[in-house]
Write an enzyme that holds these catalytic residues in place. Structure first.
Site, mmCIF file in Angstrom:
data_model
loop_
_atom_site.group_PDB
_atom_site.id
_atom_site.type_symbol
_atom_site.label_atom_id
_atom_site.label_comp_id
_atom_site.label_asym_id
_atom_site.label_seq_id
_atom_site.Cartn_x
_atom_site.Cartn_y
_atom_site.Cartn_z
ATOM 1 N N GLY A 183 5.314 -1.805 6.489
ATOM 2 C CA GLY A 183 4.898 -2.144 5.100
ATOM 3 C C GLY A 183 3.549 -3.154 5.436
ATOM 4 O O GLY A 183 3.289 -3.638 6.656
ATOM 5 N N TYR A 184 2.999 -3.330 4.427
ATOM 6 C CA TYR A 184 1.394 -4.166 4.575
ATOM 7 C C TYR A 184 1.465 -5.258 4.020
ATOM 8 O O TYR A 184 1.927 -5.633 2.615
ATOM 9 C CB TYR A 184 0.322 -3.377 3.960
ATOM 10 C CG TYR A 184 0.038 -2.020 4.700
ATOM 11 C CD1 TYR A 184 -0.595 -1.991 6.032
ATOM 12 C CD2 TYR A 184 0.799 -0.708 4.140
ATOM 13 C CE1 TYR A 184 -0.986 -0.728 6.485
ATOM 14 C CE2 TYR A 184 0.681 0.495 4.944
ATOM 15 C CZ TYR A 184 -0.133 0.289 6.204
ATOM 16 O OH TYR A 184 -0.501 1.589 6.790
ATOM 17 N N VAL A 185 1.214 -6.367 4.580
ATOM 18 C CA VAL A 185 1.366 -7.872 4.377
ATOM 19 C C VAL A 185 0.093 -7.884 3.438
ATOM 20 O O VAL A 185 0.048 -8.744 2.244
ATOM 21 C CB VAL A 185 1.419 -8.727 5.504
ATOM 22 C CG1 VAL A 185 1.085 -10.030 5.013
ATOM 23 C CG2 VAL A 185 2.632 -9.021 6.072
ATOM 24 N N THR A 186 -1.171 -7.444 4.009
ATOM 25 C CA THR A 186 -2.357 -7.470 3.150
ATOM 26 C C THR A 186 -2.780 -6.377 2.185
ATOM 27 O O THR A 186 -1.810 -5.267 2.435
ATOM 28 C CB THR A 186 -3.394 -7.400 4.431
ATOM 29 O OG1 THR A 186 -3.039 -6.447 5.140
ATOM 30 C CG2 THR A 186 -3.438 -8.733 5.171
ATOM 31 N N ARG A 238 4.375 -2.426 -1.113
ATOM 32 C CA ARG A 238 3.144 -1.971 -0.129
ATOM 33 C C ARG A 238 3.918 -1.330 1.024
ATOM 34 O O ARG A 238 3.825 -1.827 2.182
ATOM 35 C CB ARG A 238 1.987 -2.810 0.371
ATOM 36 C CG ARG A 238 1.473 -3.402 -0.722
ATOM 37 C CD ARG A 238 0.132 -4.257 -0.473
ATOM 38 N NE ARG A 238 0.947 -5.672 0.020
ATOM 39 C CZ ARG A 238 1.271 -6.540 -0.511
ATOM 40 N NH1 ARG A 238 1.109 -6.555 -2.020
ATOM 41 N NH2 ARG A 238 1.727 -7.648 -0.136
#
Lengths: 164, 164
Positions: free
Chosen positions: B30-33, B84
């Site tokens: 998963g993407y934090v950004t 995401r």
């Protein structure tokens, strides 16, 4: 990002005080992200340890998440904050009337900046405070001296903060 | 972000094969950004453990930094990737000619997407590959099926990927 119930005043420092009665602590804080990014990713090292903090202010997912890091994890990520850092030694010591000063001596890119903060029990106490002779200009309302602004934009130029 | 020396083809799946000879592994990523942010902060869990990866492509600080996380650290940060994410089970099994398939069965928001990849020793081998009957449409050149695109934009609509 001060807690809304804190009543503080912040000053530059005209000359360093006797730190004989002061307690020393140190802080390193750096931003992985830039202010315009959708999320804030911050690394913070205090005498209590290392922390990674994620903060987001929009969309479905909102709020703040914090995890403790090992020193090794912190050290591996810290280089990513280059150019967006605060490193300081904080000296906490006594003033008159039971007040306490927090003197921040900055290192790294922000040296030789020195600031001092005092927290008050009420707005009245803050208003009637008479700064000791070693205090300099009052910068309580100067946003350039907030932690995040210092990390991102650096210390204000000497010309900008000449005492009036 | 495939390694440039990898020669792969990727397909949708017409029907599920017999997985009796396949090895199972799982992945959550998963993407934090967001893609427009100045840095990429990614969380990844495989059967080998949990990893936090920072990646930046511009400015003075450049490159990739990765640290291993504990399960507890990962779990504390994972909610920040909501919307995401990729979550999939990978089945790795044998094909003819010593080739190997990697069948990805997506979970979460991307279900019921299923894709299969085959890696080849040469471009010639990739070109002469005759897909088994259970393979579907060739999506090797369809950027919508890349991991990051899937995480950010979700699975392509059924109308979009109808086999011609």
């Amino acid at each position: 990002m001060a807690d809304p119930v804190e009543i503080e005043r912040k000053f530059l420092v005209a000359r360093m005080p006797d730190l004989g009665d002061a307690r020393r602590s140190s802080l390193r804080q750096g931003y992985v992200t830039r202010p315009e990014d959708s999320v804030e990713v911050r690394l913070r090292q205090t005498d209590d340890g290392h922390v990674l903090c994620l903060k987001s202010g929009e969309g479905i997912v909102r709020g703040e998440r914090e995890v403790t890091l090992s020193a090794a994890q912190f050290d591996a990520l810290w280089p990513q904050t280059e150019g967006r850092r605060i490193e300081k030694t904080r000296w906490t010591g006594p003033l008159d009337d039971g007040l306490v000063y927090e003197l921040d001596v900055f290192a790294g890119d922000l040296a030789p900046l020195v600031m001092v903060e005092v927290e008050f029990p009420s707005e009245e106490a803050a208003a009637r405070f008479v700064p000791p002779a070693w205090f300099g200009r009052d910068i309580s309302d100067d946003k350039r001296f907030r932690n995040k602004a210092l990390a991102i934009a650096g210390a204000p130029q000497p010309d900008d903060d000449a005492d009036g």
